[in-house]
Enzyme design. Structure first.
Site, PDB file in Angstrom:
ATOM      1  N   LYS A 129       0.863  -1.183   0.000  1.00  0.00           N
ATOM      2  CA  LYS A 129       0.000   0.000   0.000  1.00  0.00           C
ATOM      3  C   LYS A 129       0.896   1.227   0.000  1.00  0.00           C
ATOM      4  O   LYS A 129       2.052   1.177   0.439  1.00  0.00           O
ATOM      5  CB  LYS A 129      -0.894   0.009   1.244  1.00  0.00           C
ATOM      6  CG  LYS A 129      -2.192   0.753   1.056  1.00  0.00           C
ATOM      7  CD  LYS A 129      -3.205   0.005   0.183  1.00  0.00           C
ATOM      8  CE  LYS A 129      -4.501   0.777   0.060  1.00  0.00           C
ATOM      9  NZ  LYS A 129      -5.531   0.035  -0.658  1.00  0.00           N
ATOM     10  N   ASP A 169      -6.836   4.507  -4.901  1.00  0.00           N
ATOM     11  CA  ASP A 169      -7.518   4.458  -3.614  1.00  0.00           C
ATOM     12  C   ASP A 169      -8.140   5.836  -3.443  1.00  0.00           C
ATOM     13  O   ASP A 169      -8.336   6.556  -4.428  1.00  0.00           O
ATOM     14  CB  ASP A 169      -6.537   4.108  -2.482  1.00  0.00           C
ATOM     15  CG  ASP A 169      -7.239   3.644  -1.198  1.00  0.00           C
ATOM     16  OD1 ASP A 169      -7.880   4.485  -0.546  1.00  0.00           O
ATOM     17  OD2 ASP A 169      -7.148   2.455  -0.856  1.00  0.00           O
TER      18      ASP A 169
END
Length: 447
Positions: A129, A169
């Site tokens: 991430k 995201d």
């Protein structure tokens, strides 16, 4: 709820000590370790060779400076992150988040959750991430482009279709992915389509990727309701958030016969007991980047500034905005008003206290690592298409998404039953996801 196994308590204490101040990361780890207790009691060998400690420690943490020039000619400086958490199942895979709240603890929490989510999907992908504390809101197209180019100028050296494959995201949509990909291609002189997912359809993207996380969450809810002998037809549904996940979860709810009675954004929430016109809402949010309050002006309903969307009565609640948005008070409101199913469309939107309230009230609850895995699953399908220079139809991709979500639900249910906690989808997801990764790590030696 079980108590934490003593050996797992030692791991937890070590992680808290070594990662001070990272509250979200601590929260995610604590939840998983508690869920693993029934498995460790039955299979203590999984705590040997510091396996669980290795599982909780990122393989690599990258922090870098992102300088860029705004429209006024002033140099701005942000901080960039990429946490490459686990590659036992495949290349690191996970989104980039651009939001002022981003710091190392947020990125590590998201990456840790991603390990289990990607494992549950059954796809050959590891977990990572990343992101930045850059806020794209209110910035011009040129400023966003220059920031993305600077961000990629550092990050590109850590990426590759067999190494690390980011996606979008919060704050990173098709526009941002386009700028990032263009800079990667410019620097490397390679058209490596598989290095980023969430791309435009004209240059390697997958159909249904935009809809995937929201659709997948609703497909998961379908299976939860089917366990009760029911479906979405005629049910009132509350969806928090107004990004892609929320909008397309709302769209799929209406397609399956449900009625979306409330949605929200950072300015408040909208209530329409007759059902929100989801097509109009998508047009407002995606085409005009408008606010939910504008919907009430033209399409009716009641807009509430501030307050809690969880006070709106519903049968199904889908928190699709951000972490820790549903607290214990909100969970109490849901339970008192007759809510029967809660599924996380966002990453960890329910606090531990909220989950406990829902559990005690008998509300079926699905954690995000299971319920919102549809997005990364279709990202992996995009990687498959890029690898074969292929392009699938929307219906084909959507059908694969349905299959994957059905498989995730089955894994959660079967694992929970196998460890004597039937119906506990949190435990089922955590143990089911952990075992696949842990077995791969064991097979590959001390990594």
């Amino acid at each position: 709820m079980s108590t934490l196994h003593p050996k797992l308590a030692d791991v937890r204490d070590t992680i808290h000590r070594r990662n001070p101040g990272e509250a979200e990361f601590h929260q995610a780890v604590d939840e998983v370790l508690l869920s693993l207790t029934p498995m460790i009691e039955r299979h203590p060998d999984y705590v040997e060779d510091s396996l669980i400690e290795r599982f909780c420690e990122p393989e690599r943490q990258i922090i870098f400076r992102v300088p860029w020039v705004d429209d006024n000619g002033c140099v701005q400086v942000n901080r960039g992150f990429r946490v490459e958490f686990n590659s036992a199942l495949g290349p690191y895979k996970g989104g980039l988040r651009f939001h002022p709240s981003v710091y190392l603890g947020i990125v590590k929490f998201l990456g840790f959750e991603q390990i289990l989510k990607n494992s549950l999907s059954g796809m050959p992908i590891g977990a990572g991430k990343g992101g930045s504390d850059f806020d794209p809101k209110g910035r011009s197209e040129g400023e966003i482009m220059r920031f993305c180019q600077s961000f990629m100028t550092e990050l590109y050296r850590h990426l590759g279709e067999y190494t690390d494959v980011p996606a979008g995201d919060i704050g990173v949509g098709g526009r941002e992915v386009g700028f990032l990909f263009g800079q990667y291609k410019r620097i490397t002189n390679r058209y490596e389509a598989g290095v980023l997912t969430g791309k435009g359809l004209a240059w390697g993207g997958a159909r249904a990727r935009t809809e995937a996380t929201g659709y997948g969450t609703v497909y998961f809810v379908e299976h939860m309701l089917a366990e009760q002998g029911r479906n979405l037809e005629g049910l009132d549904v509350v969806v928090s958030g107004a990004g892609n996940v929320a909008l397309y979860a709302a769209q799929k709810v209406t397609q399956l016969g449900g009625r979306v009675v409330a949605m929200s954004d950072s300015g408040g929430y909208l209530v329409d007991t007759d059902g929100i016109d989801v097509a109009a809402m998508i047009g407002l949010k995606e085409k005009r980047r408008g606010r939910i309050s504008e919907y009430a002006d033209t399409h009716g309903g009641r807009h509430v500034s501030g307050g809690s969307i969880w006070e709106v009565p519903c049968t199904v609640a889908l928190p699709c905005a951000t972490q820790n948005e549903l607290d214990a008070e909100g969970a109490h409101h849901l339970a008192r008003n007759g809510c029967q199913v809660v599924a996380e469309g966002a990453n960890m939107p329910a606090t531990p206290e909220a989950v406990e309230v829902l559990r005690e009230a008998g509300v079926a609850f699905a954690p995000g690592k299971a319920a919102n895995a549809g997005g990364v699953a279709v990202s992996a399908l995009e990687m498959q298409q890029n690898a074969t220079r292929d392009s699938w139809s929307f219906d084909h991709t959507d059908a694969r998404l349905r299959e994957i979500m059905a498989g995730i639900h089955r894994t959660c249910v079967d694992t929970a039953e196998a460890y004597d906690v039937p119906g506990d989808l949190v435990t089922g997801a955590n143990i089911g996801g952990f075992l696949r990764v842990a077995d791969a790590m064991n097979a590959q030696g001390v990594i």
